[in-house]
Every structure is written in structure tokens, then in C-alpha cells.
Scaffold this motif. Sequence first.
Motif, PDB file in Angstrom:
ATOM      1  N   GLN A  11     -34.771 -13.126   3.673  1.00 33.52           N
ATOM      2  CA  GLN A  11     -33.865 -12.201   4.344  1.00 33.52           C
ATOM      3  C   GLN A  11     -32.561 -11.969   3.569  1.00 33.52           C
ATOM      4  O   GLN A  11     -32.021 -10.862   3.565  1.00 33.52           O
ATOM      5  N   TYR A  12     -32.071 -13.000   2.919  1.00 34.93           N
ATOM      6  CA  TYR A  12     -30.760 -12.896   2.275  1.00 34.93           C
ATOM      7  C   TYR A  12     -30.816 -12.619   0.775  1.00 34.93           C
ATOM      8  O   TYR A  12     -29.776 -12.355   0.166  1.00 34.93           O
ATOM      9  N   ASN A  13     -31.989 -12.655   0.186  1.00 32.88           N
ATOM     10  CA  ASN A  13     -32.079 -12.376  -1.248  1.00 32.88           C
ATOM     11  C   ASN A  13     -32.140 -10.864  -1.457  1.00 32.88           C
ATOM     12  O   ASN A  13     -33.193 -10.282  -1.727  1.00 32.88           O
ATOM     13  N   ASP A 184     -24.327 -20.432   9.162  1.00 31.53           N
ATOM     14  CA  ASP A 184     -25.371 -21.415   9.404  1.00 31.53           C
ATOM     15  C   ASP A 184     -26.696 -21.043   8.731  1.00 31.53           C
ATOM     16  O   ASP A 184     -27.302 -21.899   8.069  1.00 31.53           O
ATOM     17  N   PRO A 185     -27.177 -19.803   8.827  1.00 34.43           N
ATOM     18  CA  PRO A 185     -28.456 -19.483   8.166  1.00 34.43           C
ATOM     19  C   PRO A 185     -28.400 -19.610   6.646  1.00 34.43           C
ATOM     20  O   PRO A 185     -29.423 -19.869   6.014  1.00 34.43           O
ATOM     21  N   VAL A 186     -27.220 -19.431   6.074  1.00 35.59           N
ATOM     22  CA  VAL A 186     -27.088 -19.484   4.615  1.00 35.59           C
ATOM     23  C   VAL A 186     -27.432 -20.882   4.100  1.00 35.59           C
ATOM     24  O   VAL A 186     -27.888 -21.044   2.962  1.00 35.59           O
ATOM     25  N   ARG A 187     -27.258 -21.909   4.942  1.00 36.63           N
ATOM     26  CA  ARG A 187     -27.594 -23.273   4.530  1.00 36.63           C
ATOM     27  C   ARG A 187     -29.069 -23.409   4.168  1.00 36.63           C
ATOM     28  O   ARG A 187     -29.449 -24.299   3.408  1.00 36.63           O
ATOM     29  N   TYR A 188     -29.899 -22.536   4.745  1.00 38.03           N
ATOM     30  CA  TYR A 188     -31.349 -22.636   4.540  1.00 38.03           C
ATOM     31  C   TYR A 188     -31.857 -21.696   3.451  1.00 38.03           C
ATOM     32  O   TYR A 188     -33.049 -21.717   3.143  1.00 38.03           O
ATOM     33  N   ALA A 189     -30.972 -20.874   2.902  1.00 39.62           N
ATOM     34  CA  ALA A 189     -31.352 -19.952   1.826  1.00 39.62           C
ATOM     35  C   ALA A 189     -31.204 -20.689   0.498  1.00 39.62           C
ATOM     36  O   ALA A 189     -30.149 -20.686  -0.133  1.00 39.62           O
ATOM     37  N   ASP A 190     -32.272 -21.347   0.077  1.00 41.52           N
ATOM     38  CA  ASP A 190     -32.215 -22.250  -1.072  1.00 41.52           C
ATOM     39  C   ASP A 190     -31.736 -21.578  -2.350  1.00 41.52           C
ATOM     40  O   ASP A 190     -31.072 -22.209  -3.170  1.00 41.52           O
ATOM     41  N   PHE A 191     -32.070 -20.298  -2.527  1.00 44.09           N
ATOM     42  CA  PHE A 191     -31.733 -19.636  -3.782  1.00 44.09           C
ATOM     43  C   PHE A 191     -30.226 -19.575  -4.023  1.00 44.09           C
ATOM     44  O   PHE A 191     -29.779 -19.495  -5.165  1.00 44.09           O
ATOM     45  N   ASN A 193     -27.844 -21.615  -1.735  1.00 51.09           N
ATOM     46  CA  ASN A 193     -27.150 -22.830  -1.311  1.00 51.09           C
ATOM     47  C   ASN A 193     -27.236 -23.948  -2.334  1.00 51.09           C
ATOM     48  O   ASN A 193     -26.523 -24.947  -2.238  1.00 51.09           O
ATOM     49  N   VAL A 194     -28.088 -23.787  -3.338  1.00 47.89           N
ATOM     50  CA  VAL A 194     -28.098 -24.741  -4.446  1.00 47.89           C
ATOM     51  C   VAL A 194     -26.733 -24.778  -5.126  1.00 47.89           C
ATOM     52  O   VAL A 194     -26.308 -25.819  -5.636  1.00 47.89           O
ATOM     53  N   ASP A 195     -26.006 -23.667  -5.098  1.00 47.44           N
ATOM     54  CA  ASP A 195     -24.654 -23.613  -5.662  1.00 47.44           C
ATOM     55  C   ASP A 195     -23.574 -23.778  -4.603  1.00 47.44           C
ATOM     56  O   ASP A 195     -22.526 -24.387  -4.860  1.00 47.44           O
ATOM     57  N   LEU A 196     -23.811 -23.250  -3.409  1.00 49.57           N
ATOM     58  CA  LEU A 196     -22.766 -23.280  -2.380  1.00 49.57           C
ATOM     59  C   LEU A 196     -22.631 -24.660  -1.736  1.00 49.57           C
ATOM     60  O   LEU A 196     -21.536 -25.060  -1.358  1.00 49.57           O
ATOM     61  N   LYS A 197     -23.761 -25.328  -1.553  1.00 50.79           N
ATOM     62  CA  LYS A 197     -23.793 -26.668  -0.962  1.00 50.79           C
ATOM     63  C   LYS A 197     -23.151 -26.696   0.429  1.00 50.79           C
ATOM     64  O   LYS A 197     -22.398 -27.611   0.783  1.00 50.79           O
ATOM     65  N   LEU A 198     -23.447 -25.675   1.225  1.00 49.94           N
ATOM     66  CA  LEU A 198     -22.947 -25.628   2.589  1.00 49.94           C
ATOM     67  C   LEU A 198     -23.609 -26.711   3.437  1.00 49.94           C
ATOM     68  O   LEU A 198     -24.810 -26.963   3.315  1.00 49.94           O
ATOM     69  N   THR A 199     -22.826 -27.318   4.305  1.00 50.80           N
ATOM     70  CA  THR A 199     -23.332 -28.318   5.231  1.00 50.80           C
ATOM     71  C   THR A 199     -23.121 -27.843   6.663  1.00 50.80           C
ATOM     72  O   THR A 199     -22.413 -26.861   6.922  1.00 50.80           O
ATOM     73  N   GLU A 200     -23.732 -28.547   7.590  1.00 51.14           N
ATOM     74  CA  GLU A 200     -23.569 -28.216   9.007  1.00 51.14           C
ATOM     75  C   GLU A 200     -22.098 -28.271   9.417  1.00 51.14           C
ATOM     76  O   GLU A 200     -21.632 -27.470  10.231  1.00 51.14           O
ATOM     77  N   GLU A 201     -21.362 -29.203   8.852  1.00 49.95           N
ATOM     78  CA  GLU A 201     -19.939 -29.353   9.186  1.00 49.95           C
ATOM     79  C   GLU A 201     -19.105 -28.176   8.687  1.00 49.95           C
ATOM     80  O   GLU A 201     -18.026 -27.881   9.235  1.00 49.95           O
ATOM     81  N   ASP A 202     -19.560 -27.494   7.648  1.00 53.69           N
ATOM     82  CA  ASP A 202     -18.818 -26.358   7.105  1.00 53.69           C
ATOM     83  C   ASP A 202     -18.880 -25.133   8.014  1.00 53.69           C
ATOM     84  O   ASP A 202     -17.970 -24.290   7.997  1.00 53.69           O
TER      85      ASP A 202
END
Length: 283
Positions: A11-13, A184-191, A193-202
Motif C-alpha cells: 500500500q505504501y510503496n 502506526d501502519p508505517v511500522r509494518y512497511a518493511d521497505f 521502516n528498515v531506515d526509519l526504525k519506528l516503534t510502537e512508542e513513537d
Amino acid sequence: MTDRTEYYSQQYNARASIPDHPYIFTRWLKESMQVRRSQPALFDITYGDASGERLDFFPASRGDAPLLVFIHGGWWRSLDKADFSFLAPAYARAGFNVALTNYTLAPHASIAEIVQQQLRALAWLYRNADKYDFNRDRIVVAGHSAGAHLAAMMMAAHWDIYGSDLPANLIKGGILMSGLYDLDPVRYADFVNVDLKLTEEDVPVLSPALMPQPNPAPFITAYGALESDEFRRQTELIANAWKPNHRADVPLPGLNHLTICDAFADTDHPLYKATLELLTEIQ
């Protein structure tokens, strides 16, 4: 790969869904290079200490005109303000100053750090309005994609807490294009989040749709009709969260996640006209 990861990655790519995206980026670059050669402007003005803390300023032909600040996208990790110089002439010719801001790209900076850099940029612009001859009481922020997230974060900022010399209503309006307002959904977009490293706390502290809008700045939204369901949902989310000040969602038939930027610079397009109307009416 889980179903959720696969879904959000697809969805996000946006680039993967736009086969001619290299051509679009090349066209933007060529048009922007021509603008930078031919238009009066000040480039790479320093607003902070980091190498990414730079902005370009395209002056209006008259003094004390409003300022439109554009924040570029690229998933917080790519592109540059210079790539979007092509946006400036249409607004400068209409009598508005334009500033294009940069920031340190991920993974060299976190999204939280990038937000802080944009806060510095907007505060710097407000404080230097007299030097650059624009109206500090008529600052409007615009952004595309990740830049729309950053623009919305500027609209969610408590400016009088950030700086005692800053007004609570520093931002007078916004144009939010194809943005990300719930991270929140961006945490699951591996392509990405490998750079963003978002966590649930963010998520709660970096998602403007989960925050109140502290000042009644009017804003418009837009997303391309060819975009994914998630970009549509994200746009509807911010429009509903800040509903009292949401003026309009501008329909963009036939446009995708990138060509929306062409519409923003096209003086005949409804998105440009809606932006101009917002800029003109803000006092």
C-alpha cells in the motif's frame, strides 16, 4: 512476511506502483535546474547547525507578502529541496514568497529529529521575516507525502511553548498532499521502516492525526485518484481529526502519488487555485 507486513508494504510503496517514476523524478530535476538558473532566489540559507538544516527562499516581487513554506517528501529518507524548485515560480509570480526546507535524511536522523529540524526552520523563518521582507503573520505550510506529515506536525505544534517569542498561531494555514498522519501502519512497511526504525512508542508522539489541532488554522487536503487505499484513508483521517478547520479535499482525477506535485504547480489546476485562495484569504 506476515499478511499485515505484506499489505502495508504494498500500500505504501508508491514508487513501485508508478512505473514511470524515474522519468518523473528526472523531469522534476530538469525543470528545477532551469528554475534555479533563471529565477531570483537565495539558496542553502542556514537555519541550524546540521548540514541538512538549509532552506531556499524565492522572494515575491512585493514586500510584506505572505510566505508559503513547502516541505518535501521522500519517506523522510530521500530527495532534496532543490528537486522541488519547479514549484516556486507559479506562487512567486502570484505575489507570494516561497521557502523550500531541507532536513537530515533517515537513517542519519530519526523522524523525531527531523520534526525538530522543521520546528527550527519555521521558527527561524518567523524570526527573520524582516530581513527577508515577508509578512511573519501570514505563514502557510505545505507538504507532500512525508513532507505533508511534517507540515501537519508544524500545524500541531505549540509554538508559544517551543519559543517564548513565538505566537501560538505561527502557522496560519496548511496544504496537506498525500500525507501520512498515523504512523502506526508505517511500522509494518518493511521497505521503509528498515531506515526509519519506528516503534510502537513513537506512534502517539509522531502522528498528527492522533493529536488535537491547537490553533484554528484552515487547511486543505488532496490525494491522487490513482493512489492506494491507505493514502486515501490517511487523508480522510486528518480531515476528520481536525474537521472544524478542514476547508476542502481537492479531487485529483487521473493523478498518482507523484503527479500531484505537478498539479500543485499548475496555475490552471484546481489544486493550485485552492492553494492560492487559501493564501489570499489568510489575514
